[in-house]
Write a protein that holds these residues in place. Structure first.
Motif, PDB file in Angstrom:
ATOM      1  N   ARG A 164     -10.903   3.731  -0.745  1.00 11.01           N
ATOM      2  CA  ARG A 164     -10.983   2.328  -1.177  1.00 11.01           C
ATOM      3  C   ARG A 164     -12.194   1.641  -0.545  1.00 11.01           C
ATOM      4  O   ARG A 164     -12.604   2.006   0.551  1.00 11.01           O
ATOM      5  N   GLY A 200      -6.391   5.700   0.980  1.00 14.76           N
ATOM      6  CA  GLY A 200      -7.000   4.512   1.539  1.00 14.76           C
ATOM      7  C   GLY A 200      -8.438   4.700   1.950  1.00 14.76           C
ATOM      8  O   GLY A 200      -9.241   3.759   1.912  1.00 14.76           O
ATOM      9  N   ASP A 219       0.851  -1.190   0.000  1.00 16.28           N
ATOM     10  CA  ASP A 219       0.000   0.000   0.000  1.00 16.28           C
ATOM     11  C   ASP A 219       0.890   1.244   0.000  1.00 16.28           C
ATOM     12  O   ASP A 219       1.740   1.387   0.881  1.00 16.28           O
ATOM     13  N   SER A 230      -4.945  -1.417   3.788  1.00 17.14           N
ATOM     14  CA  SER A 230      -3.674  -1.874   3.214  1.00 17.14           C
ATOM     15  C   SER A 230      -3.840  -3.256   2.592  1.00 17.14           C
ATOM     16  O   SER A 230      -3.282  -3.556   1.535  1.00 17.14           O
ATOM     17  N   CYS A 252      -9.857  -0.527  -5.465  1.00 16.87           N
ATOM     18  CA  CYS A 252      -9.034  -1.079  -4.380  1.00 16.87           C
ATOM     19  C   CYS A 252      -7.638  -0.462  -4.385  1.00 16.87           C
ATOM     20  O   CYS A 252      -6.966  -0.433  -3.346  1.00 16.87           O
ATOM     21  N   LEU A 253      -7.198   0.040  -5.533  1.00 23.49           N
ATOM     22  CA  LEU A 253      -5.835   0.525  -5.702  1.00 23.49           C
ATOM     23  C   LEU A 253      -5.735   2.051  -5.639  1.00 23.49           C
ATOM     24  O   LEU A 253      -4.708   2.612  -6.026  1.00 23.49           O
ATOM     25  N   TYR A 279      -5.673  -2.849  -0.746  1.00 24.56           N
ATOM     26  CA  TYR A 279      -4.780  -2.485  -1.857  1.00 24.56           C
ATOM     27  C   TYR A 279      -4.061  -3.718  -2.386  1.00 24.56           C
ATOM     28  O   TYR A 279      -4.026  -3.964  -3.606  1.00 24.56           O
TER      29      TYR A 279
END
Length: 893
Positions: A802, A799, A711, A724, A794-795, A727
């Motif tokens: 996400r 954060g 991440d 994290s 997700c990426l 990711y």
């Protein structure tokens, strides 16, 4: 010298005697070394140069490729190749052919006029910044007729990762040329980047005898090790690559000292030989005055004399039995030909049954009774035996050990084992003619320690006080540890009368660890004695190894009297971090049970051994079914089901207990597949308990994980969150779709990064470019768009933006419904119903796990059906029935 007598000039007996005398005198004056093979073609090309050159230690003349002598021609596609010259050399690197090079960003090839038959092709590379070209951009493929010798070959990366301190790279191949054919060697730069170029420093083409390595039409085929009754034949339509050529027990043999074919024989150094026993008697060498040898069974050009007059022979003590093992790293996707050279050079061994031993190759029995004198009829007679080896391709490693083990038999007159030489060849794929392997992984340089600023030296009195306090503290700690270990040993000794038992354990960390022992809940984890583990793995025999990682080896073993297959992970005893990870994994997995988490059966913690025992996952890792293996490609629906299972496992970690758990190392090698293709998340050695409290969204910790999956927020700020894992799982989703690793080392941006490449293609409306070619035309367009959109969310860099793992589970379920809608096999409701459920946050039952999920965030309250909490080990001890589980039987194994 024999003088001519006129009175006997016509006597045929006298003439024959004189001729015989001259022949014998010539034989003994020049020695056996004079018997060499006369090569029909012996071409040495110094690429990128003009005129002829020679090198010290090489009797040949190297021809410049700018002035062809009629034996070959240089053909360029665009006439844009250049001569590369460098004057910056290491003294260990020969100037010829490595002083000059032929370089081009376009295709070029050398065409040789040769006779029919088998040839050696040797390619010489010295990666250097010729003409200011970046050496890392040397990415190209090499073909010889129908054979692929090198594919996307990165010479600089190979040289930098080679154990040889010299920077040049050498490759040797054997191919057959049919009558009337030209030998064409073609160099093609990789098309992935316009700056990629191909280069070559030197080329050798040398004829070889037709009976040297290829099977004779009427000859005996190779013995296929481990497959009795199925001989293997090396046909003329195959190509070979020399991987290793070793003069066992002797020194290096230069090409000039070979038998006319300019082969290079390496010495038998310690990097190959696993163990040295009885070192005073480990090598044998035959005195030169005992020659000539008796070449009656093999041609005298098979190997130089130095190969057969030197050997390794272990053990003169008949009361001690020795074994010796060589380990060679090979690519398991190929078949290998192994040639072992023998010559019984001990003067005391003249009869059969005096030296008898087993031969094991790749941990499989190749010879039950190897007896060199029985094979040859006498000592001092050179001989060789050929074998073929096929790997089972288990495990995720790109490299496996091809071991050669000699083990003496228990006979009354045993002299243990003997071996003179080893040759190992890679055999080309029979369908594609491929010999090319993958480039090595780059070696990461260790981070440089920070140098503190210069401080004023303390006074001697202050130093004395500090030293006294430190010494006293260290003494107290050492005494405490010793007392604790003695108490632990006594306690265990009193409990070890039976076999394995259910036990409450307290792990002792390594001496350097600052963490405290982790007290595990009782009745949850099975304890195995070291004797049970060694029995389950046949004393940790490498034949049972199914995987290798930084932690150590994973074995397939059998417990409960051989009825239950298990995976046994043996951690390296010298790993300080391994002790902490060992305790963490037991602590985590002993309290977690879920259909999509790998099940911990037990552990062993005897002495320095740290061993974990899991359910055996018969189909290995997810990565092994995506790329860099010979496994059949997975269908798109299979991939979706695997991703959905792994997502459910991670969702359980994030929400299934009072303390959220962050996996911290989500990747395709940590997603295992059982016999029924059910995905299970594994390897919890880096896992952390997530943030607690409403005001805390992250935990601060040092960065750990795998390159390509980290991440960015975690990497830059050392803030670890539940997102994290999201990711890292997003990277997994792209790997599954594209069937390629997260990072390609030798490729320019943005293709080097899987995430950047997919982002760019998605933005440009070219997402089809990224899809695994095997899946082309099998994915519904809406399904593909939904899948990629979810993966890229997700990426996201932030954060907070996400999705949660709960949302990822729902997204994958919806993606599955879209795919099934295209195939007309919708299960459990229509796509419309599914989308409505997603939008209205309706609870949908997952038939497989019988657990209800909602699309709410993990911070919100879960439904009663999915909120199956457990009492934290901090508050009270756990029992088997209290462990959170999605299995029907949550009791410990």
């Amino acid at each position: 010298m024999c003088k001519k007598d006129p009175s006997m000039s016509n006597s045929p007996k006298i003439r024959f005697s004189c001729l015989l005398f001259f022949l014998l005198q010539l034989l003994f004056s020049v020695g056996v070394d004079s018997f060499v093979y006369e090569a029909v073609e012996n071409l040495a090309i110094n690429c990128g140069s003009s005129g002829n050159s020679s090198n010290s230690g090489d009797s040949r003349i190297w021809i410049g490729d700018n002035e062809s002598d009629g034996h070959f021609s240089l053909i360029e596609q665009k006439k844009d190749s250049v001569d590369g010259i460098t004057t910056q050399f290491d003294s260990s690197v020969p100037k010829v052919p490595y002083y000059t090079a032929r370089l081009s960003r376009s295709q070029f090839n050398y065409s040789f006029r040769v006779t029919e038959g088998q040839k050696f092709i040797r390619l010489h590379f010295f990666p250097f910044s010729y003409n200011n070209l970046d050496r890392s951009n040397s990415l190209f493929s090499v073909y010889a007729g129908p054979f692929t010798l090198l594919k996307d070959f990165n010479a600089s990366l190979t040289a930098d990762n080679d154990d040889d301190p010299r920077d040049f790279v050498f490759r040797e191949y054997c191919i057959n040329v049919d009558q009337g054919q030209m030998l064409n060697i073609t160099f093609i730069p990789s098309p992935v980047h316009p700056d990629c170029y191909a280069f070559i420093n030197g080329i050798e083409v040398v004829s070889m005898p037709s009976d040297l390595y290829y099977s004779k039409p009427s000859g005996e085929a190779l013995k296929l090790v481990g497959h009795e009754g199925n001989p293997y034949t090396i046909y003329n339509n195959m190509a070979l690559e020399t991987v290793y050529r070793i003069n066992v027990g002797g020194s290096q043999i230069s090409p000039n000292e070979d038998t006319g074919m300019y082969r290079y024989w390496n010495d038998d150094n310690s990097s190959y030989l696993e163990q040295f026993f009885d070192s005073k008697n480990s090598t044998l060498q035959l005195p030169v005055n005992t020659w000539p040898k008796n070449y009656t069974l093999i041609p005298n050009y098979t190997a130089p004399d130095d190969v057969y007059i030197t050997a390794i022979s272990y053990g003169k003590n008949l009361n001690i039995k020795y074994n010796v093992t060589w380990n060679f790293k090979v690519d398991p996707q190929f078949i290998y030909m192994v040639r072992l050279h023998f010559c019984e050079i001990s003067p005391s061994i003249t009869e059969a049954n005096q030296r008898v031993f087993w031969i094991f190759i790749a941990e499989m029995q190749a010879e039950e009774r190897a007896d060199v004198v029985a094979w040859t009829g006498h000592n001092l007679v050179p001989y060789y035996k050929d074998y073929a080896v096929i790997f089972d391709k288990l495990g995720s490693s790109k490299e496996q050990n091809l071991s050669i083990k000699l083990l003496p038999q228990q006979t009354q007159r045993a002299y243990d084992v003997i071996l003179n030489g080893i040759e190992i060849f890679k055999v080309s794929d029979t369908e594609t003619g491929n010999l090319a392997g993958s480039n090595p992984e780059p070696r990461l340089s260790p981070p440089q320690p920070m140098v503190p600023p210069t401080k004023r030296p303390k006074s001697s009195k202050a130093k004395t006080i500090v030293a006294t306090i430190a010494g006293a503290g260290s003494g107290i700690i050492v005494i405490s540890i010793i007392c604790f270990l003695i108490f632990r040993r006594i306690t265990r000794a009193s409990d070890d009368n039976g076999k394995s038992k259910w036990t409450h354990i307290s792990l002792v960390p390594s001496k350097s660890s600052k963490s405290h022992g982790s007290s595990l809940p009782s009745d949850l984890c099975r304890y195995f004695s070291l004797a049970e583990i060694t029995a389950a793995t046949n004393k940790f025999d490498d034949v049972f190894v199914v995987g290798i990682g930084g932690f150590g080896k994973v074995y397939k073993g059998y417990i409960d009297e051989g009825t239950t297959p298990v995976a046994i992970k043996r951690l390296k005893p010298d790993s300080q971090q391994g002790a902490r990870e060992f305790a963490t994994e037991i602590d985590m997995l002993s309290q977690l049970r879920h259909l999509h988490l790998v099940s911990l059966i037990g552990y062993c913690n005897d002495g320095n051994e740290m061993i974990l025992v899991y359910d055996f996952m018969a189909r290995g890792t997810l990565r092994e079914h995506l790329y860099n293996s010979d496994n059949p490609p997975l269908s798109w629906k299979q991939r979706l089901e695997i991703c959905l299972g792994a997502a459910r496992g991670l969702h359980y970690l994030h929400t299934g207990a009072n303390n959220n758990i962050i996996h911290r190392d989500v990747k395709t090698t940590n997603i295992l597949l059982d016999e029924k293709w059910v995905a299970k998340v594994s390897d919890f050695g880096l896992s952390k308990v997530g943030p607690t409290g409403m005001s805390k969204s992250h935990i601060s910790t040092v960065v750990k994980g795998s390159v390509g999956y980290l991440d960015p927020e975690y990497y830059k700020r050392q803030h670890l969150t539940l997102k994290s894992d999201v990711y890292s799982f997003g990277v997994v989703l792209l790997e599954v779709l594209c069937a390629r690793p997260p990072i390609l080392q030798a490729v320019a941006k943005p293709q080097a990064s899987l995430v950047e490449w997919v982002r760019k293609c998605y933005k440009n409306g070219e997402i089809d470019r990224t899809v695994d070619h095997f899946l082309k035309g099998t994915i519904a367009p809406q399904c593909l768009n939904n899948y990629v959109d979810m993966a890229l969310k997700c990426l996201l860099e932030d954060g907070n933006e996400r999705p949660s793992m709960n949302d990822v589970v729902w997204g994958l379920e919806f993606t599955m419904q879209l795919q099934e809608s295209m195939e007309g096999t919708v299960l459990g409701g229509s796509t419309k119903d599914m989308k409505k459920a997603l939008l209205t946050n309706t609870v949908i039952v997952d038939v497989e796990s019988d657990v209800l999920f909602t699309s709410t965030d993990e911070s919100s309250t879960m439904s009663q059906a999915s909120k199956m909490t457990t009492t934290s080990s901090k508050s009270q001890p756990l029992t088997a029935g209290m462990v959170f589980s999605e299995l029907q039987d949550p009791t410990a194994r």
